[in-house]
Design a protein around this motif. Structure first.
Motif, PDB file in Angstrom:
ATOM      1  N   ARG A   1       0.844  -1.196   0.000  1.00 58.88           N
ATOM      2  CA  ARG A   1       0.000   0.000   0.000  1.00 58.88           C
ATOM      3  C   ARG A   1       0.879   1.247   0.000  1.00 58.88           C
ATOM      4  NH1 ARG A   1      -4.952  -2.350   1.792  1.00 58.88           N
ATOM      5  NH2 ARG A   1      -6.039  -0.349   1.594  1.00 58.88           N
ATOM      6  N   PRO A   2       0.384   2.359  -0.532  1.00 62.13           N
ATOM      7  CA  PRO A   2       1.187   3.589  -0.579  1.00 62.13           C
ATOM      8  C   PRO A   2       1.620   4.045   0.810  1.00 62.13           C
ATOM      9  CG  PRO A   2      -0.766   3.779  -1.967  1.00 62.13           C
ATOM     10  CD  PRO A   2      -0.923   2.516  -1.190  1.00 62.13           C
ATOM     11  N   THR A   3       2.810   4.626   0.881  1.00 62.48           N
ATOM     12  CA  THR A   3       3.381   5.058   2.159  1.00 62.48           C
ATOM     13  C   THR A   3       2.478   6.039   2.888  1.00 62.48           C
ATOM     14  OG1 THR A   3       5.606   4.768   1.268  1.00 62.48           O
ATOM     15  CG2 THR A   3       5.394   6.119   3.238  1.00 62.48           C
ATOM     16  N   ALA A   4       1.915   6.990   2.175  1.00 63.86           N
ATOM     17  CA  ALA A   4       1.047   7.981   2.807  1.00 63.86           C
ATOM     18  C   ALA A   4      -0.196   7.322   3.393  1.00 63.86           C
ATOM     19  CB  ALA A   4       0.651   9.047   1.793  1.00 63.86           C
ATOM     20  N   GLU A   5      -0.767   6.362   2.676  1.00 68.10           N
ATOM     21  CA  GLU A   5      -1.950   5.647   3.176  1.00 68.10           C
ATOM     22  C   GLU A   5      -1.612   4.875   4.437  1.00 68.10           C
ATOM     23  OE1 GLU A   5      -4.880   1.937   1.961  1.00 68.10           O
ATOM     24  OE2 GLU A   5      -3.710   2.937   0.390  1.00 68.10           O
ATOM     25  N   ILE A   6      -0.437   4.213   4.443  1.00 70.29           N
ATOM     26  CA  ILE A   6      -0.011   3.461   5.634  1.00 70.29           C
ATOM     27  C   ILE A   6       0.120   4.392   6.831  1.00 70.29           C
ATOM     28  CG2 ILE A   6       1.885   2.139   6.637  1.00 70.29           C
ATOM     29  CD1 ILE A   6       2.409   0.975   3.854  1.00 70.29           C
ATOM     30  N   ALA A   7       0.755   5.517   6.640  1.00 71.17           N
ATOM     31  CA  ALA A   7       0.945   6.466   7.735  1.00 71.17           C
ATOM     32  C   ALA A   7      -0.395   6.960   8.273  1.00 71.17           C
ATOM     33  CB  ALA A   7       1.798   7.640   7.263  1.00 71.17           C
ATOM     34  N   ASN A   8      -1.323   7.248   7.373  1.00 67.00           N
ATOM     35  CA  ASN A   8      -2.647   7.726   7.797  1.00 67.00           C
ATOM     36  C   ASN A   8      -3.409   6.656   8.566  1.00 67.00           C
ATOM     37  OD1 ASN A   8      -2.303  10.254   6.634  1.00 67.00           O
ATOM     38  ND2 ASN A   8      -3.226   9.647   4.678  1.00 67.00           N
ATOM     39  N   ARG A   9      -3.362   5.410   8.075  1.00 70.19           N
ATOM     40  CA  ARG A   9      -4.077   4.328   8.750  1.00 70.19           C
ATOM     41  C   ARG A   9      -3.480   4.050  10.129  1.00 70.19           C
ATOM     42  NH1 ARG A   9      -8.530   3.245   8.807  1.00 70.19           N
ATOM     43  NH2 ARG A   9      -8.229   1.052   9.320  1.00 70.19           N
ATOM     44  N   VAL A  10      -2.139   4.033  10.226  1.00 70.46           N
ATOM     45  CA  VAL A  10      -1.490   3.807  11.523  1.00 70.46           C
ATOM     46  C   VAL A  10      -1.869   4.912  12.504  1.00 70.46           C
ATOM     47  CG1 VAL A  10       0.740   3.774  12.718  1.00 70.46           C
ATOM     48  CG2 VAL A  10       0.419   2.445  10.616  1.00 70.46           C
ATOM     49  N   ARG A  11      -1.874   6.148  12.024  1.00 66.27           N
ATOM     50  CA  ARG A  11      -2.235   7.266  12.894  1.00 66.27           C
ATOM     51  C   ARG A  11      -3.690   7.158  13.363  1.00 66.27           C
ATOM     52  NH1 ARG A  11      -1.980  11.118   9.455  1.00 66.27           N
ATOM     53  NH2 ARG A  11      -4.236  11.192   9.149  1.00 66.27           N
ATOM     54  N   ASP A  12      -4.599   6.876  12.441  1.00 68.60           N
ATOM     55  CA  ASP A  12      -6.029   6.814  12.791  1.00 68.60           C
ATOM     56  C   ASP A  12      -6.319   5.686  13.770  1.00 68.60           C
ATOM     57  OD1 ASP A  12      -6.408   8.920  11.080  1.00 68.60           O
ATOM     58  OD2 ASP A  12      -7.239   7.708   9.436  1.00 68.60           O
ATOM     59  N   VAL A  13      -5.756   4.507  13.500  1.00 68.38           N
ATOM     60  CA  VAL A  13      -6.040   3.345  14.347  1.00 68.38           C
ATOM     61  C   VAL A  13      -5.388   3.488  15.714  1.00 68.38           C
ATOM     62  CG1 VAL A  13      -5.593   0.874  14.624  1.00 68.38           C
ATOM     63  CG2 VAL A  13      -6.486   1.748  12.453  1.00 68.38           C
ATOM     64  N   SER A  14      -4.164   3.986  15.763  1.00 67.88           N
ATOM     65  CA  SER A  14      -3.494   4.152  17.064  1.00 67.88           C
ATOM     66  C   SER A  14      -4.226   5.181  17.925  1.00 67.88           C
ATOM     67  CB  SER A  14      -2.033   4.551  16.857  1.00 67.88           C
ATOM     68  OG  SER A  14      -1.929   5.807  16.199  1.00 67.88           O
ATOM     69  N   THR A  15      -4.777   6.210  17.301  1.00 66.61           N
ATOM     70  CA  THR A  15      -5.568   7.194  18.050  1.00 66.61           C
ATOM     71  C   THR A  15      -6.859   6.573  18.547  1.00 66.61           C
ATOM     72  OG1 THR A  15      -4.658   9.005  16.723  1.00 66.61           O
ATOM     73  CG2 THR A  15      -6.693   9.449  17.921  1.00 66.61           C
ATOM     74  N   MET A  16      -7.512   5.797  17.708  1.00 68.17           N
ATOM     75  CA  MET A  16      -8.765   5.139  18.078  1.00 68.17           C
ATOM     76  C   MET A  16      -8.577   4.229  19.293  1.00 68.17           C
ATOM     77  SD  MET A  16     -10.963   2.350  15.883  1.00 68.17           S
ATOM     78  CE  MET A  16     -10.835   3.334  14.392  1.00 68.17           C
ATOM     79  N   LEU A  17      -7.448   3.518  19.346  1.00 69.66           N
ATOM     80  CA  LEU A  17      -7.188   2.552  20.417  1.00 69.66           C
ATOM     81  C   LEU A  17      -6.414   3.153  21.590  1.00 69.66           C
ATOM     82  CD1 LEU A  17      -6.235  -0.573  18.265  1.00 69.66           C
ATOM     83  CD2 LEU A  17      -8.390  -0.150  19.458  1.00 69.66           C
ATOM     84  N   GLY A  18      -6.064   4.413  21.499  1.00 72.17           N
ATOM     85  CA  GLY A  18      -5.353   5.057  22.593  1.00 72.17           C
ATOM     86  C   GLY A  18      -3.927   4.589  22.757  1.00 72.17           C
ATOM     87  N   ILE A  19      -3.280   4.208  21.655  1.00 68.58           N
ATOM     88  CA  ILE A  19      -1.885   3.746  21.729  1.00 68.58           C
ATOM     89  C   ILE A  19      -0.968   4.644  20.904  1.00 68.58           C
ATOM     90  CG2 ILE A  19      -2.432   1.327  22.227  1.00 68.58           C
ATOM     91  CD1 ILE A  19      -2.107   0.732  19.243  1.00 68.58           C
ATOM     92  N   ASP A  20      -1.448   5.843  20.555  1.00 64.87           N
ATOM     93  CA  ASP A  20      -0.649   6.730  19.716  1.00 64.87           C
ATOM     94  C   ASP A  20       0.618   7.208  20.411  1.00 64.87           C
ATOM     95  OD1 ASP A  20      -2.833   7.816  21.198  1.00 64.87           O
ATOM     96  OD2 ASP A  20      -2.330   9.801  20.426  1.00 64.87           O
ATOM     97  N   SER A  21       0.645   7.179  21.755  1.00 63.26           N
ATOM     98  CA  SER A  21       1.853   7.584  22.482  1.00 63.26           C
ATOM     99  C   SER A  21       2.871   6.450  22.594  1.00 63.26           C
ATOM    100  CB  SER A  21       1.480   8.063  23.890  1.00 63.26           C
ATOM    101  OG  SER A  21       0.892   7.009  24.637  1.00 63.26           O
ATOM    102  N   LEU A  22       2.508   5.251  22.086  1.00 60.96           N
ATOM    103  CA  LEU A  22       3.369   4.073  22.227  1.00 60.96           C
ATOM    104  C   LEU A  22       4.041   3.676  20.921  1.00 60.96           C
ATOM    105  CD1 LEU A  22       0.867   1.852  24.279  1.00 60.96           C
ATOM    106  CD2 LEU A  22       2.587   3.426  25.179  1.00 60.96           C
ATOM    107  N   LEU A  23       3.887   4.458  19.874  1.00 66.09           N
ATOM    108  CA  LEU A  23       4.298   4.032  18.543  1.00 66.09           C
ATOM    109  C   LEU A  23       5.789   3.728  18.419  1.00 66.09           C
ATOM    110  CD1 LEU A  23       2.112   6.417  16.332  1.00 66.09           C
ATOM    111  CD2 LEU A  23       1.761   3.985  16.809  1.00 66.09           C
ATOM    112  N   ASP A  24       6.614   4.351  19.258  1.00 64.20           N
ATOM    113  CA  ASP A  24       8.059   4.134  19.168  1.00 64.20           C
ATOM    114  C   ASP A  24       8.556   3.014  20.071  1.00 64.20           C
ATOM    115  OD1 ASP A  24       8.365   6.181  17.311  1.00 64.20           O
ATOM    116  OD2 ASP A  24       8.576   7.716  18.869  1.00 64.20           O
TER     117      ASP A  24
END
Length: 371
Positions: free
Chosen positions: A106-129
């Motif tokens: 999948r395109p890089t931009a789409e991957i970044a957007n999906r990872v951002r949206d899903v991590s925010t939805m699940l409350g794990i956006d602060s754990l990405l690293d």
């Protein structure tokens, strides 16, 4: 989204040992279905056949109206979340979330957007690293769910995903999964042996035993009208009280039920349904919450026994009383948290027989009744 249909599905191992036998099940589009049963009943094997991780010995699996028996797992548009989470330990949370999308180019931009949206939805956006070793059990579970979510599959298959969590976190995650399903509206098949998960999460329950589908229905319908003694005894904790009994006609053409330590009148509304079984042995069943410490309603019928055990659970008390002259039969009651008694004390309880069930002792199936 997609409906899932199992038609006469079977799985055999070795010398024709049946893990799943002639399973038929329709899972509606967007439904939250629970596969419930004890260890070894075939529920996880059924899930793995839907996912394509196990071959089908007999029968058919249909997803979205398409026969998928010969399709590879990657071609079924299904996401699986395992009990062990199955995260890649050398990858960060972000890399774990993105892995499936990268494999599908999948395109890089789409991957970044999906990872951002899903991590925010699940409350794990602060754990990405972070890497999995630096996460708690609940955080790992959210990442495993997130990795499934980013793909936007037609259905989610969850194989006991909460069993490794502690009690409080398990309760929190149950609620999160229900909320997530309402938000996404995607078909979910959730395997568990936990009755609380089944009752609180599923729109319908499929109860399995020894590879067979025993009963399917909404949780409260299955709870109130178990198909047989297995379902009656398995669904809920403590389970339904079950005891050998017999039915007798009284002088007024009504029915009496006799069992160890009790002789009670069958509610008149059940007489017509159960009259054919008079003079025959039956299995009498009643839920602990339908056994009471005081006679709030006049039609509740008394039974006496000796207190065997008292289990204080905080919100309520589980009382176990031995019935009969030799105290060989025990009955459990779920009572209010203010109930007090002493071990060995005589205790009168009251049965709400409008909630009684009778079962055939040979087939163990519920006897049909009309109210």
């Amino acid at each position: 989204m997609a409906a899932i249909e199992l038609r006469h599905l079977s799985k055999f191992y070795g010398n024709q040992i049946a893990a799943v036998l002639d399973a038929n099940l329709e899972i509606h589009d967007g439904e939250f279905m629970i596969l419930l049963g004890p260890s070894g009943c075939g529920k996880s094997t059924t899930l793995r056949m839907i996912a394509g991780l196990e071959s089908v010995s007999e029968g058919e699996v249909h997803i979205g109206g398409r026969l998928v028996n010969e399709l590879a797992p990657r071609d079924r548009n299904i996401a699986v979340v395992f009990q062990s989470y199955a995260l890649y330990p050398h990858m960060t949370v972000a890399e774990n979330l993105a892995f499936g999308l990268k494999m599908h180019k999948r395109p890089t931009a789409e991957i970044a957007n999906r990872v951002r949206d899903v991590s925010t939805m699940l409350g794990i956006d602060s754990l990405l690293d972070r890497k999995p070793a630096a996460l708690s059990g609940g955080q790992r579970q959210r990442v495993a769910l997130g990795r499934a979510l980013v793909r936007e599959p037609a259905a989610f298959l969850l194989d006991e995903p909460l069993s490794n969590l502690d009690a409080q976190l398990r309760a929190d995650m149950r609620l999160e999964l229900v909320k997530l399903h309402r938000q996404l509206g995607t078909t979910i098949v959730h395997v568990t042996h936990d009755q609380v998960e089944a009752m609180t999460m599923g729109e319908r329950i499929c109860i399995m035993k020894e590879g067979r589908v025993v009963q399917v229905g909404p949780p409260l319908d299955v709870y109130r009208n178990p198909a047989n003694t297995f379902v009656a005894g398995f669904l809920a904790s403590p389970p339904m009280n079950l005891m050998a009994a017999s039915l007798l006609l009284d002088a007024n053409e009504g029915l009496l039920l006799e069992a160890a330590g009790l002789r009670v009148q069958v509610p008149p509304s059940f007489t017509e349904s159960y009259r054919a079984y008079s003079g025959k042995p039956v299995i009498f069943g009643i839920r602990p919450e339908d056994v009471h410490a005081s006679q709030i309603r006049p039609q509740w019928q008394p039974v006496d026994g000796a207190v065997v055990a008292i289990e204080a659970l905080g919100a309520d008390v589980i009382l176990v009383v031995a019935l009969g002259p030799q105290a060989r039969t025990e009955i459990s009651a779920r009572l209010g948290r203010d109930f007090h008694s002493a071990i060995g004390a005589n205790q009168r309880l009251y049965l709400d027989l409008m909630e009684m069930q009778l079962f055939d002792p040979e087939t163990t199936n519920a006897l049909p009744r009309r109210i």
